[in-house]
Design an enzyme around this catalytic site. Structure first.
Site, PDB file in Angstrom:
ATOM      1  CB  ILE A  66       6.670  -4.413  -9.062  1.00  0.00           C
ATOM      2  CG1 ILE A  66       5.170  -4.651  -8.931  1.00  0.00           C
ATOM      3  CG2 ILE A  66       7.483  -5.195  -8.030  1.00  0.00           C
ATOM      4  CD1 ILE A  66       4.720  -6.054  -9.327  1.00  0.00           C
ATOM      5  CB  CYS A  67       5.283   0.271  -6.062  1.00  0.00           C
ATOM      6  SG  CYS A  67       4.141   1.133  -7.158  1.00  0.00           S
ATOM      7  NE  ARG A  68      -0.797   0.718  -1.790  1.00  0.00           N
ATOM      8  CZ  ARG A  68      -1.809   1.478  -2.217  1.00  0.00           C
ATOM      9  NH1 ARG A  68      -2.907   0.912  -2.673  1.00  0.00           N
ATOM     10  NH2 ARG A  68      -1.736   2.788  -2.169  1.00  0.00           N
ATOM     11  CG  MET A  96       3.426  -5.957  -5.185  1.00  0.00           C
ATOM     12  SD  MET A  96       3.915  -7.573  -5.845  1.00  0.00           S
ATOM     13  CE  MET A  96       3.423  -8.661  -4.501  1.00  0.00           C
TER      14      MET A  96
END
Length: 122
Positions: free
Chosen positions: A84-86, A113
């Site tokens: 997961i990232c932004r 996120m």
């Protein structure tokens, strides 16, 4: 030229790459949350340390994308792993890189996120 345009159209129609979900590689952020809550998958946050400090999922390890290749030994091979990232872009890059290195159990959380509705720790 004509062949290039046809390739782009085909990519758009099949949902390939960044234009849509790739079912064998991508999961929605909602599915990532469900897998994490049910302990069916390990989440790894590939954002920068500063982004991680700004708010992260409790207990989720931070391995920034630019360190992921040299820290592959920290990625479990015996469990489902969701990156997961932004927004899903960097986690998509990390997923492709790990899959190319033989990690068939790694998936990308699209939306990241920025659309996460679960708990966040600062």
């Amino acid at each position: 030229m004509r062949l290039g345009i046809m390739a782009i159209i085909l990519s758009l129609l099949t949902g390939c790459g960044q234009f849509g979900l790739t079912p064998e590689v991508d999961v929605t952020v909602q599915e990532a949350q469900r897998l994490w809550e049910n302990k069916e998958a390990v989440l790894i946050d590939v954002r920068t340390p500063a982004e991680y400090r700004g708010g992260h999922i409790p207990g989720v390890v931070n391995i920034p994308l630019d360190e992921l290749e040299k820290r592959m030994g920290e990625v479990p091979k015996d469990k489902k792993v969701v990156l997961i990232c932004r927004t899903g872009s960097r986690s998509g890059q990390g997923t492709r890189m790990l899959r190319n290195k033989g990690f068939a159990n790694v998936f990308n959380s699209t939306g990241g996120m920025s659309t996460w509705k679960g708990p966040v720790t600062k």
